[in-house]
Design an enzyme around this catalytic site. Structure first.
Site, short mmCIF file in Angstrom:
data_model
loop_
_atom_site.label_atom_id
_atom_site.label_comp_id
_atom_site.label_asym_id
_atom_site.label_seq_id
_atom_site.Cartn_x
_atom_site.Cartn_y
_atom_site.Cartn_z
CG ASP A 92 -1.94 1.04 1.26
OD1 ASP A 92 -2.77 1.03 0.33
OD2 ASP A 92 -1.94 1.89 2.17
CD GLU A 133 -2.05 2.19 -3.68
OE1 GLU A 133 -3.14 2.75 -3.89
OE2 GLU A 133 -1.39 2.41 -2.65
#
Ligand code: NOJ
Length: 543
Positions: free
Chosen positions: A220, A280
Protein backbone atom coordinates in the site's frame (compact mmCIF):
# COMPACT_ATOMS: atom_id res chain seq x y z
CA UNK A 1 3.08 -20.33 14.21
CA UNK A 2 6.68 -19.47 13.28
CA UNK A 3 7.79 -22.17 10.89
CA UNK A 4 11.19 -22.09 9.27
CA UNK A 5 11.43 -21.49 5.52
CA UNK A 6 12.19 -25.18 4.97
CA UNK A 7 8.91 -26.24 6.54
CA UNK A 8 6.84 -23.52 4.87
CA UNK A 9 3.51 -24.76 3.51
CA UNK A 10 3.56 -25.98 -0.07
CA UNK A 11 2.59 -23.52 -2.80
CA UNK A 12 0.75 -24.41 -6.01
CA UNK A 13 3.05 -25.92 -8.57
CA UNK A 14 3.62 -24.21 -11.92
CA UNK A 15 6.22 -22.01 -13.54
CA UNK A 16 8.40 -20.43 -10.89
CA UNK A 17 8.06 -16.86 -12.15
CA UNK A 18 4.29 -17.27 -12.14
CA UNK A 19 3.77 -13.56 -11.43
CA UNK A 20 5.02 -12.60 -14.91
CA UNK A 21 1.71 -13.65 -16.43
CA UNK A 22 -0.69 -14.42 -13.60
CA UNK A 23 -4.32 -13.33 -13.55
CA UNK A 24 -4.77 -12.07 -10.00
CA UNK A 25 -8.24 -11.49 -8.60
CA UNK A 26 -8.64 -8.74 -6.03
CA UNK A 27 -10.90 -9.74 -3.16
CA UNK A 28 -12.23 -6.76 -1.23
CA UNK A 29 -12.66 -8.83 1.90
CA UNK A 30 -15.45 -6.84 3.49
CA UNK A 31 -17.65 -7.13 0.40
CA UNK A 32 -16.96 -10.61 -0.95
CA UNK A 33 -18.98 -13.10 1.12
CA UNK A 34 -20.30 -12.90 4.67
CA UNK A 35 -20.34 -16.37 6.27
CA UNK A 36 -21.59 -15.38 9.72
CA UNK A 37 -24.34 -12.94 8.78
CA UNK A 38 -22.89 -9.93 10.60
CA UNK A 39 -23.01 -7.82 7.45
CA UNK A 40 -19.27 -7.80 6.76
CA UNK A 41 -17.57 -10.23 4.40
CA UNK A 42 -15.05 -12.54 6.08
CA UNK A 43 -12.28 -15.06 5.49
CA UNK A 44 -14.55 -18.08 5.86
CA UNK A 45 -16.89 -16.58 3.29
CA UNK A 46 -13.99 -16.31 0.88
CA UNK A 47 -12.92 -19.88 1.56
CA UNK A 48 -16.43 -21.20 0.89
CA UNK A 49 -16.57 -19.39 -2.42
CA UNK A 50 -13.06 -20.25 -3.62
CA UNK A 51 -14.32 -22.98 -6.00
CA UNK A 52 -16.12 -20.21 -7.91
CA UNK A 53 -12.82 -18.41 -8.40
CA UNK A 54 -11.18 -21.64 -9.47
CA UNK A 55 -13.99 -22.11 -12.01
CA UNK A 56 -13.41 -18.58 -13.26
CA UNK A 57 -9.79 -19.57 -13.81
CA UNK A 58 -7.74 -17.09 -11.79
CA UNK A 59 -4.16 -17.88 -10.77
CA UNK A 60 -4.09 -15.94 -7.52
CA UNK A 61 -6.13 -13.79 -5.18
CA UNK A 62 -5.07 -10.54 -3.55
CA UNK A 63 -6.87 -10.04 -0.26
CA UNK A 64 -7.36 -6.45 0.93
CA UNK A 65 -6.45 -5.84 4.62
CA UNK A 66 -8.20 -8.11 7.11
CA UNK A 67 -6.04 -7.15 10.10
CA UNK A 68 -7.26 -5.79 13.43
CA UNK A 69 -8.55 -2.33 12.57
CA UNK A 70 -11.09 0.30 13.58
CA UNK A 71 -11.94 0.42 9.83
CA UNK A 72 -11.57 4.19 9.68
CA UNK A 73 -10.32 3.62 6.12
CA UNK A 74 -11.75 0.20 5.33
CA UNK A 75 -8.90 -1.63 7.08
CA UNK A 76 -6.04 0.44 5.61
CA UNK A 77 -5.71 1.60 9.22
CA UNK A 78 -4.05 -1.35 10.91
CA UNK A 79 -3.92 -1.69 14.69
CA UNK A 80 -2.25 -5.14 14.74
CA UNK A 81 -0.35 -6.39 11.70
CA UNK A 82 -0.12 -9.94 13.01
CA UNK A 83 -3.75 -10.73 13.70
CA UNK A 84 -7.12 -10.90 11.97
CA UNK A 85 -9.92 -8.51 12.90
CA UNK A 86 -12.69 -10.49 14.63
CA UNK A 87 -15.14 -9.15 12.05
CA UNK A 88 -13.15 -10.96 9.38
CA UNK A 89 -12.28 -14.12 11.32
CA UNK A 90 -9.23 -15.56 13.03
CA UNK A 91 -5.68 -16.55 12.17
CA UNK A 92 -6.90 -20.14 11.95
CA UNK A 93 -9.45 -19.02 9.33
CA UNK A 94 -6.62 -17.40 7.42
CA UNK A 95 -4.59 -20.61 7.52
CA UNK A 96 -7.59 -22.61 6.31
CA UNK A 97 -8.23 -20.15 3.51
CA UNK A 98 -4.59 -20.22 2.45
CA UNK A 99 -4.53 -24.02 2.47
CA UNK A 100 -7.80 -24.34 0.51
CA UNK A 101 -6.62 -21.80 -2.05
CA UNK A 102 -3.36 -23.65 -2.57
CA UNK A 103 -5.29 -26.90 -2.82
CA UNK A 104 -7.18 -25.37 -5.75
CA UNK A 105 -4.00 -24.08 -7.36
CA UNK A 106 -4.72 -20.47 -6.37
CA UNK A 107 -1.94 -18.39 -4.83
CA UNK A 108 -2.61 -15.89 -2.07
CA UNK A 109 -1.27 -12.34 -1.99
CA UNK A 110 -2.04 -10.15 1.00
CA UNK A 111 -1.93 -6.42 1.55
CA UNK A 112 0.74 -4.75 3.66
CA UNK A 113 0.21 -1.20 4.87
CA UNK A 114 3.59 0.29 5.80
CA UNK A 115 3.11 4.02 5.22
CA UNK A 116 0.92 4.49 8.28
CA UNK A 117 -0.61 2.60 11.17
CA UNK A 118 -4.00 3.09 12.72
CA UNK A 119 -4.13 5.68 15.49
CA UNK A 120 -5.35 2.70 17.55
CA UNK A 121 -1.98 0.95 17.10
CA UNK A 122 -0.13 0.55 20.44
CA UNK A 123 2.83 2.48 18.99
CA UNK A 124 0.67 5.53 18.40
CA UNK A 125 -0.84 5.29 21.89
CA UNK A 126 2.70 5.26 23.25
CA UNK A 127 3.70 8.21 21.06
CA UNK A 128 0.79 10.32 22.21
CA UNK A 129 1.60 9.89 25.89
CA UNK A 130 5.37 10.24 25.39
CA UNK A 131 7.31 13.50 25.38
CA UNK A 132 8.35 15.40 22.24
CA UNK A 133 11.72 14.08 21.07
CA UNK A 134 11.18 10.67 22.70
CA UNK A 135 11.89 7.35 20.91
CA UNK A 136 8.16 6.58 20.93
CA UNK A 137 7.45 9.77 18.98
CA UNK A 138 10.30 9.13 16.58
CA UNK A 139 8.44 6.18 15.07
CA UNK A 140 5.99 8.70 13.58
CA UNK A 141 6.40 12.15 12.03
CA UNK A 142 5.86 14.66 14.84
CA UNK A 143 6.85 18.31 14.45
CA UNK A 144 6.23 21.55 16.31
CA UNK A 145 3.79 23.90 14.59
CA UNK A 146 4.73 27.10 12.85
CA UNK A 147 3.89 30.62 13.97
CA UNK A 148 4.42 32.24 17.38
CA UNK A 149 2.06 29.83 19.17
CA UNK A 150 2.85 26.83 17.01
CA UNK A 151 -0.75 26.82 15.87
CA UNK A 152 0.00 26.60 12.15
CA UNK A 153 0.74 23.19 10.66
CA UNK A 154 4.44 22.39 10.04
CA UNK A 155 3.88 22.32 6.26
CA UNK A 156 1.09 23.24 3.86
CA UNK A 157 0.55 19.60 2.81
CA UNK A 158 -2.99 18.36 2.41
CA UNK A 159 -4.44 14.98 3.24
CA UNK A 160 -5.39 12.90 0.21
CA UNK A 161 -8.85 12.62 1.75
CA UNK A 162 -9.14 16.43 2.11
CA UNK A 163 -8.17 18.93 4.81
CA UNK A 164 -4.69 19.42 6.25
CA UNK A 165 -2.23 16.51 6.46
CA UNK A 166 -1.33 17.47 10.03
CA UNK A 167 -3.29 17.20 13.28
CA UNK A 168 -2.26 18.86 16.50
CA UNK A 169 -2.10 16.88 19.72
CA UNK A 170 -3.50 18.17 22.98
CA UNK A 171 -2.41 17.20 26.44
CA UNK A 172 -5.11 15.79 28.74
CA UNK A 173 -5.42 19.27 30.29
CA UNK A 174 -6.16 20.74 26.86
CA UNK A 175 -2.76 22.36 26.24
CA UNK A 176 -1.93 22.10 22.53
CA UNK A 177 1.44 20.61 21.64
CA UNK A 178 3.12 18.93 18.61
CA UNK A 179 1.51 18.07 15.28
CA UNK A 180 1.64 14.67 13.58
CA UNK A 181 1.60 13.90 9.88
CA UNK A 182 -1.14 11.88 8.20
CA UNK A 183 -1.16 11.85 4.41
CA UNK A 184 -4.52 10.11 4.70
CA UNK A 185 -7.04 10.25 7.56
CA UNK A 186 -6.08 11.62 11.01
CA UNK A 187 -6.67 8.04 12.19
CA UNK A 188 -3.77 6.96 9.90
CA UNK A 189 -0.59 8.56 11.32
CA UNK A 190 2.40 8.28 8.95
CA UNK A 191 5.33 6.20 10.15
CA UNK A 192 8.87 7.55 10.11
CA UNK A 193 10.83 5.24 7.82
CA UNK A 194 14.12 6.81 8.92
CA UNK A 195 13.55 5.00 12.22
CA UNK A 196 15.31 1.62 12.41
CA UNK A 197 12.67 0.13 14.70
CA UNK A 198 10.03 0.80 12.02
CA UNK A 199 12.14 -0.94 9.39
CA UNK A 200 12.83 -3.94 11.63
CA UNK A 201 9.17 -4.25 12.56
CA UNK A 202 7.98 -4.46 8.97
CA UNK A 203 10.72 -6.91 8.01
CA UNK A 204 9.39 -9.06 10.84
CA UNK A 205 5.76 -8.63 9.74
CA UNK A 206 6.71 -9.78 6.24
CA UNK A 207 8.35 -12.86 7.68
CA UNK A 208 5.35 -13.56 9.92
CA UNK A 209 3.07 -13.88 6.88
CA UNK A 210 5.66 -15.51 4.62
CA UNK A 211 6.03 -18.17 7.30
CA UNK A 212 2.25 -18.64 7.08
CA UNK A 213 2.64 -19.44 3.39
CA UNK A 214 1.52 -16.28 1.59
CA UNK A 215 2.70 -15.97 -2.00
CA UNK A 216 3.28 -12.26 -1.91
CA UNK A 217 2.29 -8.79 -0.81
CA UNK A 218 0.55 -5.86 -2.39
CA UNK A 219 2.33 -2.86 -0.91
CA UNK A 220 0.00 0.00 0.00
CA UNK A 221 1.21 3.53 -0.88
CA UNK A 222 4.51 2.00 -1.96
CA UNK A 223 5.76 5.37 -3.19
CA UNK A 224 4.98 7.22 0.03
CA UNK A 225 6.98 5.85 2.92
CA UNK A 226 10.02 8.10 2.63
CA UNK A 227 9.61 11.86 2.88
CA UNK A 228 12.01 14.61 1.86
CA UNK A 229 13.74 15.18 5.24
CA UNK A 230 13.49 18.97 4.83
CA UNK A 231 9.68 18.67 4.78
CA UNK A 232 9.39 21.56 2.31
CA UNK A 233 6.12 23.28 1.57
CA UNK A 234 4.56 22.38 -1.75
CA UNK A 235 3.70 24.89 -4.46
CA UNK A 236 0.44 26.77 -4.14
CA UNK A 237 -2.35 24.77 -5.76
CA UNK A 238 -0.40 21.51 -5.81
CA UNK A 239 -2.55 18.77 -4.40
CA UNK A 240 -1.90 15.22 -3.37
CA UNK A 241 -4.51 13.17 -5.05
CA UNK A 242 -4.33 9.38 -4.94
CA UNK A 243 -5.07 9.27 -8.64
CA UNK A 244 -2.82 12.09 -9.73
CA UNK A 245 0.69 10.78 -10.05
CA UNK A 246 1.80 13.68 -12.20
CA UNK A 247 3.07 16.09 -9.58
CA UNK A 248 6.50 15.79 -7.97
CA UNK A 249 5.77 15.95 -4.27
CA UNK A 250 8.18 15.82 -1.29
CA UNK A 251 6.33 12.87 0.20
CA UNK A 252 5.93 10.65 -2.86
CA UNK A 253 8.42 8.71 -4.98
CA UNK A 254 11.50 9.75 -3.05
CA UNK A 255 14.70 7.88 -3.88
CA UNK A 256 14.95 6.45 -0.36
CA UNK A 257 12.02 4.07 -0.86
CA UNK A 258 14.08 1.91 -3.18
CA UNK A 259 16.46 0.90 -0.45
CA UNK A 260 13.50 -0.45 1.54
CA UNK A 261 12.41 -2.57 -1.41
CA UNK A 262 15.87 -4.01 -1.90
CA UNK A 263 15.70 -5.21 1.69
CA UNK A 264 12.18 -6.58 1.19
CA UNK A 265 13.16 -8.36 -2.01
CA UNK A 266 15.99 -10.10 -0.21
CA UNK A 267 13.51 -11.26 2.45
CA UNK A 268 11.05 -12.55 -0.17
CA UNK A 269 13.85 -14.29 -2.06
CA UNK A 270 15.00 -16.05 1.08
CA UNK A 271 11.77 -18.13 1.01
CA UNK A 272 11.15 -21.11 -1.24
CA UNK A 273 8.81 -20.63 -4.20
CA UNK A 274 8.62 -17.26 -5.86
CA UNK A 275 6.99 -14.84 -3.44
CA UNK A 276 5.95 -11.73 -5.35
CA UNK A 277 5.84 -8.08 -4.31
CA UNK A 278 3.52 -5.67 -6.11
CA UNK A 279 3.69 -1.91 -5.69
CA UNK A 280 0.74 0.39 -5.37
CA UNK A 281 2.72 3.38 -6.60
CA UNK A 282 0.86 6.29 -8.14
CA UNK A 283 3.94 7.89 -9.68
CA UNK A 284 4.36 10.20 -12.58
CA UNK A 285 5.37 8.18 -15.57
CA UNK A 286 6.22 4.72 -16.82
CA UNK A 287 9.97 5.23 -16.37
CA UNK A 288 9.49 6.24 -12.75
CA UNK A 289 7.26 3.20 -12.16
CA UNK A 290 9.91 0.96 -13.70
CA UNK A 291 12.44 2.07 -11.08
CA UNK A 292 10.40 0.04 -8.55
CA UNK A 293 10.83 -3.00 -10.80
CA UNK A 294 14.58 -3.15 -11.08
CA UNK A 295 15.78 -6.73 -10.67
CA UNK A 296 16.60 -6.41 -6.98
CA UNK A 297 13.38 -4.55 -6.08
CA UNK A 298 9.71 -5.41 -6.62
CA UNK A 299 8.21 -7.90 -9.06
CA UNK A 300 5.22 -5.91 -10.24
CA UNK A 301 3.62 -2.47 -10.09
CA UNK A 302 0.04 -1.71 -11.03
CA UNK A 303 -0.21 0.08 -14.34
CA UNK A 304 -2.29 3.05 -13.17
CA UNK A 305 -1.71 4.99 -16.37
CA UNK A 306 -3.67 2.24 -18.09
CA UNK A 307 -6.37 2.26 -15.40
CA UNK A 308 -6.88 6.03 -15.73
CA UNK A 309 -6.74 6.10 -19.55
CA UNK A 310 -9.81 7.08 -21.54
CA UNK A 311 -11.53 4.63 -23.84
CA UNK A 312 -9.57 5.77 -26.86
CA UNK A 313 -7.41 3.76 -29.25
CA UNK A 314 -4.60 6.31 -29.52
CA UNK A 315 -4.45 6.91 -25.79
CA UNK A 316 -4.44 3.22 -24.86
CA UNK A 317 -1.88 2.36 -27.50
CA UNK A 318 0.41 5.11 -26.20
CA UNK A 319 0.03 3.94 -22.60
CA UNK A 320 0.69 0.33 -23.52
CA UNK A 321 3.74 1.20 -25.60
CA UNK A 322 5.25 3.39 -22.90
CA UNK A 323 4.78 0.91 -20.10
CA UNK A 324 5.96 -2.08 -22.11
CA UNK A 325 9.11 -0.21 -23.14
CA UNK A 326 9.85 1.14 -19.66
CA UNK A 327 9.33 -2.26 -18.03
CA UNK A 328 11.32 -4.11 -20.68
CA UNK A 329 14.27 -1.87 -19.86
CA UNK A 330 14.37 -3.38 -16.36
CA UNK A 331 13.26 -6.88 -17.40
CA UNK A 332 9.87 -6.63 -15.64
CA UNK A 333 6.43 -7.64 -16.89
CA UNK A 334 3.61 -5.14 -17.15
CA UNK A 335 0.69 -5.47 -14.77
CA UNK A 336 -2.56 -4.38 -16.40
CA UNK A 337 -5.49 -3.23 -14.28
CA UNK A 338 -8.85 -1.68 -15.14
CA UNK A 339 -10.46 -1.25 -11.72
CA UNK A 340 -9.85 -1.55 -8.00
CA UNK A 341 -11.47 -0.55 -4.73
CA UNK A 342 -10.32 3.08 -5.07
CA UNK A 343 -11.76 4.02 -8.44
CA UNK A 344 -15.13 4.19 -10.17
CA UNK A 345 -15.91 0.81 -11.71
CA UNK A 346 -14.94 0.84 -15.38
CA UNK A 347 -18.40 -0.04 -16.73
CA UNK A 348 -19.44 3.36 -15.36
CA UNK A 349 -16.16 5.12 -16.21
CA UNK A 350 -16.58 4.06 -19.82
CA UNK A 351 -20.04 5.63 -20.06
CA UNK A 352 -22.35 3.37 -18.06
CA UNK A 353 -25.39 1.40 -19.20
CA UNK A 354 -25.19 -0.98 -22.16
CA UNK A 355 -22.65 1.28 -23.79
CA UNK A 356 -20.29 1.21 -20.79
CA UNK A 357 -20.77 -2.53 -20.43
CA UNK A 358 -19.94 -3.16 -24.11
CA UNK A 359 -16.75 -1.16 -23.73
CA UNK A 360 -15.87 -2.90 -20.46
CA UNK A 361 -16.27 -6.29 -22.14
CA UNK A 362 -14.08 -5.17 -25.04
CA UNK A 363 -11.54 -3.75 -22.58
CA UNK A 364 -11.39 -7.12 -20.82
CA UNK A 365 -10.39 -8.90 -24.02
CA UNK A 366 -7.82 -6.23 -24.85
CA UNK A 367 -6.36 -6.33 -21.34
CA UNK A 368 -6.17 -10.12 -21.18
CA UNK A 369 -4.45 -10.20 -24.59
CA UNK A 370 -1.62 -7.84 -23.64
CA UNK A 371 1.71 -9.31 -22.50
CA UNK A 372 2.17 -9.64 -18.75
CA UNK A 373 -0.01 -10.06 -15.71
CA UNK A 374 -3.58 -8.85 -15.12
CA UNK A 375 -5.38 -7.80 -11.95
CA UNK A 376 -9.17 -8.22 -11.92
CA UNK A 377 -11.27 -6.42 -9.33
CA UNK A 378 -14.05 -8.49 -7.79
CA UNK A 379 -17.30 -7.98 -9.66
CA UNK A 380 -15.78 -6.84 -12.93
CA UNK A 381 -16.29 -10.40 -14.17
CA UNK A 382 -20.00 -9.78 -13.53
CA UNK A 383 -19.95 -6.44 -15.34
CA UNK A 384 -20.98 -4.63 -12.17
CA UNK A 385 -21.42 -0.86 -12.50
CA UNK A 386 -20.55 1.70 -9.85
CA UNK A 387 -23.39 2.24 -7.37
CA UNK A 388 -23.80 6.00 -7.60
CA UNK A 389 -26.90 6.47 -5.46
CA UNK A 390 -25.91 5.01 -2.08
CA UNK A 391 -27.83 6.87 0.63
CA UNK A 392 -25.65 9.47 2.31
CA UNK A 393 -26.15 7.94 5.73
CA UNK A 394 -24.42 4.69 4.72
CA UNK A 395 -21.31 6.29 3.22
CA UNK A 396 -18.18 5.26 5.11
CA UNK A 397 -15.24 6.42 3.00
CA UNK A 398 -13.38 9.09 5.02
CA UNK A 399 -13.33 11.22 1.88
CA UNK A 400 -17.03 11.99 2.40
CA UNK A 401 -16.51 13.64 5.76
CA UNK A 402 -13.10 15.20 5.05
CA UNK A 403 -14.35 16.81 1.85
CA UNK A 404 -17.07 18.54 3.92
CA UNK A 405 -19.61 16.17 2.35
CA UNK A 406 -18.84 17.22 -1.22
CA UNK A 407 -17.10 14.08 -2.50
CA UNK A 408 -18.94 10.82 -1.96
CA UNK A 409 -15.75 8.78 -2.11
CA UNK A 410 -15.16 5.16 -3.01
CA UNK A 411 -18.02 3.22 -1.41
CA UNK A 412 -19.84 2.87 -4.75
CA UNK A 413 -17.26 0.38 -6.03
CA UNK A 414 -17.22 -1.55 -2.75
CA UNK A 415 -20.83 -2.72 -2.62
CA UNK A 416 -21.12 -6.42 -1.64
CA UNK A 417 -21.07 -8.96 -4.47
CA UNK A 418 -24.31 -10.54 -5.70
CA UNK A 419 -23.98 -14.33 -5.69
CA UNK A 420 -27.36 -15.94 -6.15
CA UNK A 421 -31.09 -15.84 -5.55
CA UNK A 422 -33.79 -13.30 -6.20
CA UNK A 423 -33.46 -10.91 -3.30
CA UNK A 424 -30.78 -8.61 -1.97
CA UNK A 425 -28.17 -9.22 -0.64
CA UNK A 426 -28.18 -12.13 -3.15
CA UNK A 427 -26.29 -14.65 -1.06
CA UNK A 428 -23.66 -12.18 0.16
CA UNK A 429 -24.92 -12.61 3.71
CA UNK A 430 -28.07 -13.52 5.54
CA UNK A 431 -30.02 -10.26 5.47
CA UNK A 432 -30.23 -7.15 3.32
CA UNK A 433 -30.53 -4.95 6.39
CA UNK A 434 -27.26 -6.10 7.84
CA UNK A 435 -25.06 -5.84 4.72
CA UNK A 436 -22.56 -3.06 5.45
CA UNK A 437 -23.60 -1.35 2.22
CA UNK A 438 -26.97 -2.00 0.57
CA UNK A 439 -26.93 -4.19 -2.55
CA UNK A 440 -29.11 -2.73 -5.34
CA UNK A 441 -32.22 -4.87 -6.04
CA UNK A 442 -31.57 -4.48 -9.78
CA UNK A 443 -28.45 -6.63 -9.38
CA UNK A 444 -30.83 -9.61 -9.41
CA UNK A 445 -29.99 -10.12 -13.08
CA UNK A 446 -26.25 -9.75 -12.44
CA UNK A 447 -25.79 -12.45 -9.82
CA UNK A 448 -23.09 -15.03 -10.46
CA UNK A 449 -25.75 -17.73 -10.50
CA UNK A 450 -27.80 -15.94 -13.18
CA UNK A 451 -24.71 -15.33 -15.27
CA UNK A 452 -23.50 -18.93 -14.99
CA UNK A 453 -26.69 -19.98 -16.80
CA UNK A 454 -26.23 -17.45 -19.59
CA UNK A 455 -23.64 -18.19 -22.29
CA UNK A 456 -23.70 -14.53 -23.35
CA UNK A 457 -23.06 -13.13 -19.86
CA UNK A 458 -20.01 -11.15 -18.84
CA UNK A 459 -19.09 -13.98 -16.46
CA UNK A 460 -19.15 -16.44 -19.36
CA UNK A 461 -16.97 -14.07 -21.39
CA UNK A 462 -14.37 -13.80 -18.63
CA UNK A 463 -14.41 -17.54 -17.98
CA UNK A 464 -13.88 -18.32 -21.66
CA UNK A 465 -11.16 -15.68 -21.96
CA UNK A 466 -9.26 -16.99 -18.94
CA UNK A 467 -9.49 -20.54 -20.23
CA UNK A 468 -8.10 -19.48 -23.62
CA UNK A 469 -5.43 -17.37 -21.96
CA UNK A 470 -4.17 -20.52 -20.29
CA UNK A 471 -4.37 -22.74 -23.36
CA UNK A 472 -3.07 -20.33 -26.00
CA UNK A 473 0.73 -20.41 -25.99
CA UNK A 474 0.79 -16.87 -27.42
CA UNK A 475 -0.92 -15.32 -24.39
CA UNK A 476 0.47 -14.27 -21.02
CA UNK A 477 4.13 -13.35 -20.80
CA UNK A 478 6.01 -12.56 -23.99
CA UNK A 479 6.18 -10.09 -26.84
CA UNK A 480 3.52 -8.37 -28.93
CA UNK A 481 3.41 -6.17 -31.99
CA UNK A 482 0.79 -3.83 -33.35
CA UNK A 483 -0.96 -4.60 -36.61
CA UNK A 484 -1.88 -2.07 -39.27
CA UNK A 485 -5.33 -0.71 -38.57
CA UNK A 486 -7.54 2.34 -39.04
CA UNK A 487 -7.02 5.10 -36.45
CA UNK A 488 -9.81 4.00 -34.13
CA UNK A 489 -8.91 0.33 -34.18
CA UNK A 490 -6.20 -1.51 -32.25
CA UNK A 491 -4.72 -4.76 -33.51
CA UNK A 492 -2.51 -6.66 -31.07
CA UNK A 493 -0.57 -9.56 -32.56
CA UNK A 494 0.87 -12.26 -30.31
CA UNK A 495 2.87 -15.18 -31.63
CA UNK A 496 2.18 -17.89 -32.47
CA UNK A 497 -0.87 -17.05 -34.50
CA UNK A 498 -3.04 -15.00 -32.15
CA UNK A 499 -4.52 -11.52 -32.60
CA UNK A 500 -6.89 -9.23 -30.73
CA UNK A 501 -8.76 -6.55 -32.66
CA UNK A 502 -10.67 -3.79 -30.84
CA UNK A 503 -12.95 -1.27 -32.51
CA UNK A 504 -13.14 2.05 -30.61
CA UNK A 505 -15.01 3.83 -33.41
CA UNK A 506 -18.73 4.66 -33.12
CA UNK A 507 -19.46 2.63 -36.29
CA UNK A 508 -18.66 -0.92 -37.32
CA UNK A 509 -15.29 -1.45 -38.97
CA UNK A 510 -14.70 -3.82 -41.88
CA UNK A 511 -11.28 -5.46 -42.34
CA UNK A 512 -9.81 -8.30 -44.34
CA UNK A 513 -9.00 -11.23 -42.07
CA UNK A 514 -7.85 -14.76 -42.81
CA UNK A 515 -8.39 -16.93 -39.79
CA UNK A 516 -11.02 -17.90 -37.23
CA UNK A 517 -12.81 -16.29 -34.32
CA UNK A 518 -11.84 -17.59 -30.89
CA UNK A 519 -13.94 -15.24 -28.76
CA UNK A 520 -15.83 -11.99 -29.19
CA UNK A 521 -16.92 -9.44 -26.62
CA UNK A 522 -20.17 -8.94 -28.58
CA UNK A 523 -21.86 -9.95 -31.83
CA UNK A 524 -19.58 -9.75 -34.89
CA UNK A 525 -19.12 -11.43 -38.26
CA UNK A 526 -16.17 -13.10 -39.97
CA UNK A 527 -16.96 -14.68 -43.35
CA UNK A 528 -15.05 -15.15 -46.56
CA UNK A 529 -12.03 -13.28 -45.32
CA UNK A 530 -13.97 -10.20 -44.16
CA UNK A 531 -14.29 -9.22 -40.50
CA UNK A 532 -17.11 -6.86 -39.53
CA UNK A 533 -16.56 -5.64 -36.00
CA UNK A 534 -19.25 -3.43 -34.42
CA UNK A 535 -18.50 -0.34 -32.30
CA UNK A 536 -17.01 -0.95 -28.84
CA UNK A 537 -16.31 -4.59 -29.59
CA UNK A 538 -13.16 -6.71 -29.33
CA UNK A 539 -12.41 -10.08 -30.83
CA UNK A 540 -9.76 -12.74 -30.30
CA UNK A 541 -8.74 -14.34 -33.55
CA UNK A 542 -6.54 -17.10 -34.83
CA UNK A 543 -4.27 -15.91 -37.67
C1 NOJ B 1 -4.39 2.93 -1.03
C2 NOJ B 1 -5.54 2.03 -0.77
O1 NOJ B 1 -5.82 1.31 -1.92
C3 NOJ B 1 -6.66 2.92 -0.32
O2 NOJ B 1 -7.87 2.21 -0.25
C4 NOJ B 1 -6.29 3.54 0.99
O3 NOJ B 1 -7.28 4.47 1.36
C5 NOJ B 1 -4.96 4.26 0.91
N1 NOJ B 1 -3.98 3.52 0.20
C6 NOJ B 1 -4.43 4.56 2.29
O4 NOJ B 1 -3.97 3.39 2.89
Amino acid sequence: MQSSPESAPATPASRSDWWREAVIYQVYVRSFADSDGDGDGDLRGIRERLPKLAALGVDAVWLTPFYVSPLADGGYDVADYRDVDPRFGTLADFDDLRASAHGLGIRVIIDIVPNHTSSAHPWFDAAVTAEPGSPARDRYVFRPGKGPDGDEPPTNWNSIFGGPAWTRLKRPDGTPEEWYLHLFDPEQPDLNWENSEVRAEFADVLRFWLDRGVDGFRIDVAHGMVKDPALPDIAEGQKADLLDGHSRLPYFDQDGVHEIYREWRAIADSYPGERALVAEAWVEDADRVARYLRPDELHQAFNFEYLTADWDATVLRGVAQRSLAANAAVGAPTTWVLSNHDVTRHVTRFGGGDHGLARARAAALLTLALPGSVYLYQGEELGLPEVTDLPEDVLQDPTWKRSQYTERGRDGCRVPLPWEGEEAPFGFGSSAERAWLPVPPEWRTLTREAQERDAGSTLSLYTAALRLRRSEPALGDGAMHWGDAPEEVLVVHRDPGFSCVVNFAPEPVTMRWEGEVLLGSGPLRLAEGVLVLPADTAVWLRR
